[in-house]
Design an enzyme around this catalytic site. Structure first.
Site, PDB file in Angstrom:
ATOM      1  N   PHE A 163      34.092  45.970  33.900  1.00 17.80           N
ATOM      2  CA  PHE A 163      34.903  45.893  35.111  1.00 17.80           C
ATOM      3  C   PHE A 163      36.146  45.046  34.867  1.00 17.80           C
ATOM      4  CE2 PHE A 163      30.545  46.424  36.575  1.00 17.80           C
ATOM      5  CZ  PHE A 163      30.647  47.330  37.616  1.00 17.80           C
ATOM      6  N   ASP A 164      37.281  45.534  35.327  1.00 18.71           N
ATOM      7  CA  ASP A 164      38.435  44.655  35.466  1.00 18.71           C
ATOM      8  C   ASP A 164      38.126  43.704  36.620  1.00 18.71           C
ATOM      9  OD1 ASP A 164      41.106  43.662  35.273  1.00 18.71           O
ATOM     10  OD2 ASP A 164      41.631  44.903  36.984  1.00 18.71           O
TER      11      ASP A 164
END
Length: 683
Positions: free
Chosen positions: A372-373
């Site tokens: 995930f960013d």
């Protein structure tokens, strides 16, 4: 019952309104590609001509067979009815076979036609007519079933109204949406569809965005303060999308995208393109058929000469060969994957998840790791006032009042967050300070009620030669350890407080990560350009074990490569813009909030149209269900062929039995795939 889903014309070839129309009376093949029968044949009965021809074939077959039991009737009467049945049942089969042969291909229609002709040569008119009747009826029912899935996608084209009320030169008039120009002002009446992407400039209303983003609750929309500011700076509460439904109030909207460039038009274009993209299983079945069909034809040729080595007549060998030809035709195999893929994509689109083809649909369900960013994916993507600490006898209210008064004058991104959060806490208006100036790029100073106010980061005060008290340093360290950005507030040379800001985690982030663990995702990692301290603090709040901070875009790519080596298949979830290189390197790239981003729609394999992280577990669960159904279909189709071929070779199954089993298995896999249209994730 053809091998693949037909490729559709691109958006450039059609307007957004007609992109997914069903082409009622047209023959909608793309003959440069593999194709299926999911189109409507034109004819004397319109789009249902093939179905009516099949029914006529069945009626003529039934009458011809019944007349054989009436001795007084001449034999030629039944024969004439059988020939009529051949004509109506074989009309479209012959048409398809001729078109395929013209392209140098020998497909299933050709195999069936040869078998029917062979039965007629042998005088088995009943079985030949039965073959054509069931084959053509199977086609018609398959078209109905596949079009049902397509209609779920085609409904997208009906979302946008065909006209808009526009105000030009102080005059309101109704025009086609294709005639709208950027910066036009359109009037959206209550309970009507919004005609174009745009920004609300007047009026407030709730808008149902479910058709585009999948959000179940209407979203409040308010007018933007400055309609002339760049679109990228306008927040979501001021933006509307074509095809969404206005609530009970009139809205005036400034058009930001012409009809062909609207979010809805891009969505329709991309959904159409997904139909031409094949999944790994479909590539396997295509490759299998490439070798299987020639082998079947070779086997049939050998069986034609079986009378030379076993004690039977040529007609018996010929009949057996035709039976094997029918039994081995891979209709069910050809349609097994496309039916499930199309239904899965349609079901996802209804919930605001755009899956770009069979590949991502299958791959998503096999993931074991997610990356995930942080900013905008696991967090809100904007700073929020998270804390106020009063010092030296001041109160929190006094600190907030001073800070809001000063920051009202600033255009810094953090200033807007401070003012918004401060006024929400104070619940009152605050007078504005005077004489704002920036200080060394580290803070600001101004005058408020006759007192000199300085607000800045610790470095500003250290640069001025001030030693921060140990108590203040301790509090700053604790706030920053928790992921906050901290600023000191000074009034007439005395520190009166600290304020803390943070890009806070999404409300649904922690629960979504728990849900992902429950459905079998083994490893989840946060990748961010923020410093490691902030990354670790956010990760701790939402319950993610691994947080890798201070990463440049190329380092994110290296991180994805490392995860791929360790875990096998990994998805990258981000905003689709600065995360594009990492998305490209991952097994599946997933973009958040793609409804407002053309780049996100283009770069990701899967786009979550709404800015909702909790759509991710649904998408993964749907993918796994789709993969399971595709596997079931493969076993059913291959199993039927494996059983029928030996039964027809040894003479247990006749052409009639082979046709019934063959067509039955084909329809079974189609309707099994359609179950995905009703998919609901288990709570």
């Amino acid at each position: 019952m053809k091998p693949t889903i037909a490729e559709r014309p691109t958006e450039q070839e059609r307007t957004p309104d007609t992109t997914v129309s069903q082409n009622g009376g047209k023959h909608d093949h793309d003959h440069d590609n593999n194709h299926d029968h999911a189109h409507d044949h034109g004819g004397i009965f319109g789009k249902n001509t093939e179905l009516f021809f099949s029914i006529i074939c069945g009626v003529l077959l039934g009458l011809g067979f019944a007349f054989t039991f009436i001795p007084s009737l001449p034999a030629w009467l039944s024969l004439s009815l059988y020939i009529g049945a051949y004509f109506f049942g074989g009309f479209y089969t012959t048409k398809e076979a001729v078109e395929s042969i013209a392209k140098g291909k020998f497909e299933i229609d050709f195999l069936m036609l040869v078998a029917a002709i062979g039965a007629g040569i042998l005088g088995d008119w009943v079985e030949g007519a039965l073959l054509l009747f069931l084959f053509s009826m199977g086609h018609a029912l398959e078209h109905y079933a596949m079009n049902k899935a397509r209609k779920s996608i085609a409904a997208l084209a009906d979302l946008a109204p065909k006209t808009a009320i526009v105000r030009r030169n102080n005059e309101e008039k109704e025009i086609a949406i294709e005639a709208l120009l950027a910066n036009d002002i359109i009037i959206v009446k209550p309970n009507s569809k919004i005609s174009a992407d745009g920004i609300v400039v007047k009026g407030s209303s709730s808008v149902n965005q479910a058709p585009i983003t999948g959000e179940s609750i209407p979203v409040d929309k308010t007018p933007v303060a400055d309609p002339q500011q760049p679109d990228k700076n306008v927040s979501a509460e001021h933006k509307v999308f074509a095809g969404t439904i206005n609530g009970s109030q009139v809205l005036e909207v400034k058009v930001t995208s012409v009809a062909a460039d609207s979010t809805l038009a891009r969505l329709i274009k991309l959904v159409n393109e997904t139909e031409a993209q094949k999944s790994p299983t479909q590539l396997f079945t295509d490759k299998f058929e490439k070798y299987f069909v020639p082998l079947v034809l070779a086997l049939v040729v050998l069986l034609l000469f079986a009378f030379l080595v076993i004690d039977e007549t040529f007609s018996q060998s010929f009949y057996r060969a035709m039976s094997v030809l029918v039994a081995a035709s891979p209709c069910a195999l050809a349609i097994s994957t496309p039916s499930a893929v199309l239904s899965g994509i349609a079901r996802a689109a209804r919930s605001g998840v755009l899956i770009k083809g069979g590949g991502p649909l299958e791959e998503l369900g096999s993931l074991t790791a997610l990356a995930f960013d942080k900013t905008g994916t696991l967090t809100e993507g904007k700073p929020t006032l998270t804390g106020v600490v009063a010092l030296n006898g001041a109160t929190e209210e006094e600190v907030l009042t001073v800070v809001v008064a000063v920051e009202k004058l600033s255009d810094h991104p953090l200033a807007a967050a401070i003012v918004k959060g401060g006024q929400e806490k104070l619940q009152r208006e605050v007078a504005t300070a005077e004489g704002l100036t920036a200080v060394s790029g580290r803070g600001v100073k101004a005058t408020y009620q006759g007192k000199q106010i300085v607000i800045g980061n610790p470095g500003l005060f250290e640069q001025a030669g001030k030693t921060l008290p140990a108590e203040v340093v301790s509090q700053i360290d604790q706030l920053e350890k928790d992921g906050n950005t901290t600023m000191i507030v000074q009034q007439d040379e005395q520190m009166i407080g600290l304020i803390a800001l943070m890009d806070v985690p999404r409300k649904e982030a922690a629960a979504t990560l728990v849900q992902l663990k429950e459905i079998g995702i083994k490893k989840m990692v946060m990748l961010t350009g923020d410093n490691q301290q902030v990354a670790s603090a956010v990760a701790h709040k939402i319950g993610i074990a691994d947080a890798w901070g201070s990463l440049l875009p190329e380092q994110k790519v290296a991180a994805i490569e490392k995860l791929s080596r360790e875990e096998g298949k990994v998805a990258m979830i981000g905003d689709g813009v600065n995360d594009a290189p990492a998305m490209a390197k991952s097994t599946v790239g997933i973009a958040m909030g793609a409804a407002g981003s053309a780049v996100a729609l283009e770069t990701a394999d899967i786009a979550l149209m709404a800015d909702k992280l909790d759509n991710l577990p649904f998408a993964i669960a749907l993918s796994r269900k789709s993969k399971g159904i595709i596997r079931q279909n493969l076993w059913m189709s291959l199993g039927m062929v494996a059983v029928l071929i030996p039964l027809t070779i040894i003479g247990i199954a006749s052409i009639g039995i082979a046709v019934i089993a063959h067509e039955g298995s084909t329809l079974l896999v189609v309707f099994n795939g359609l179950r995905l249209l009703a998919f609901q994730m288990k709570k």
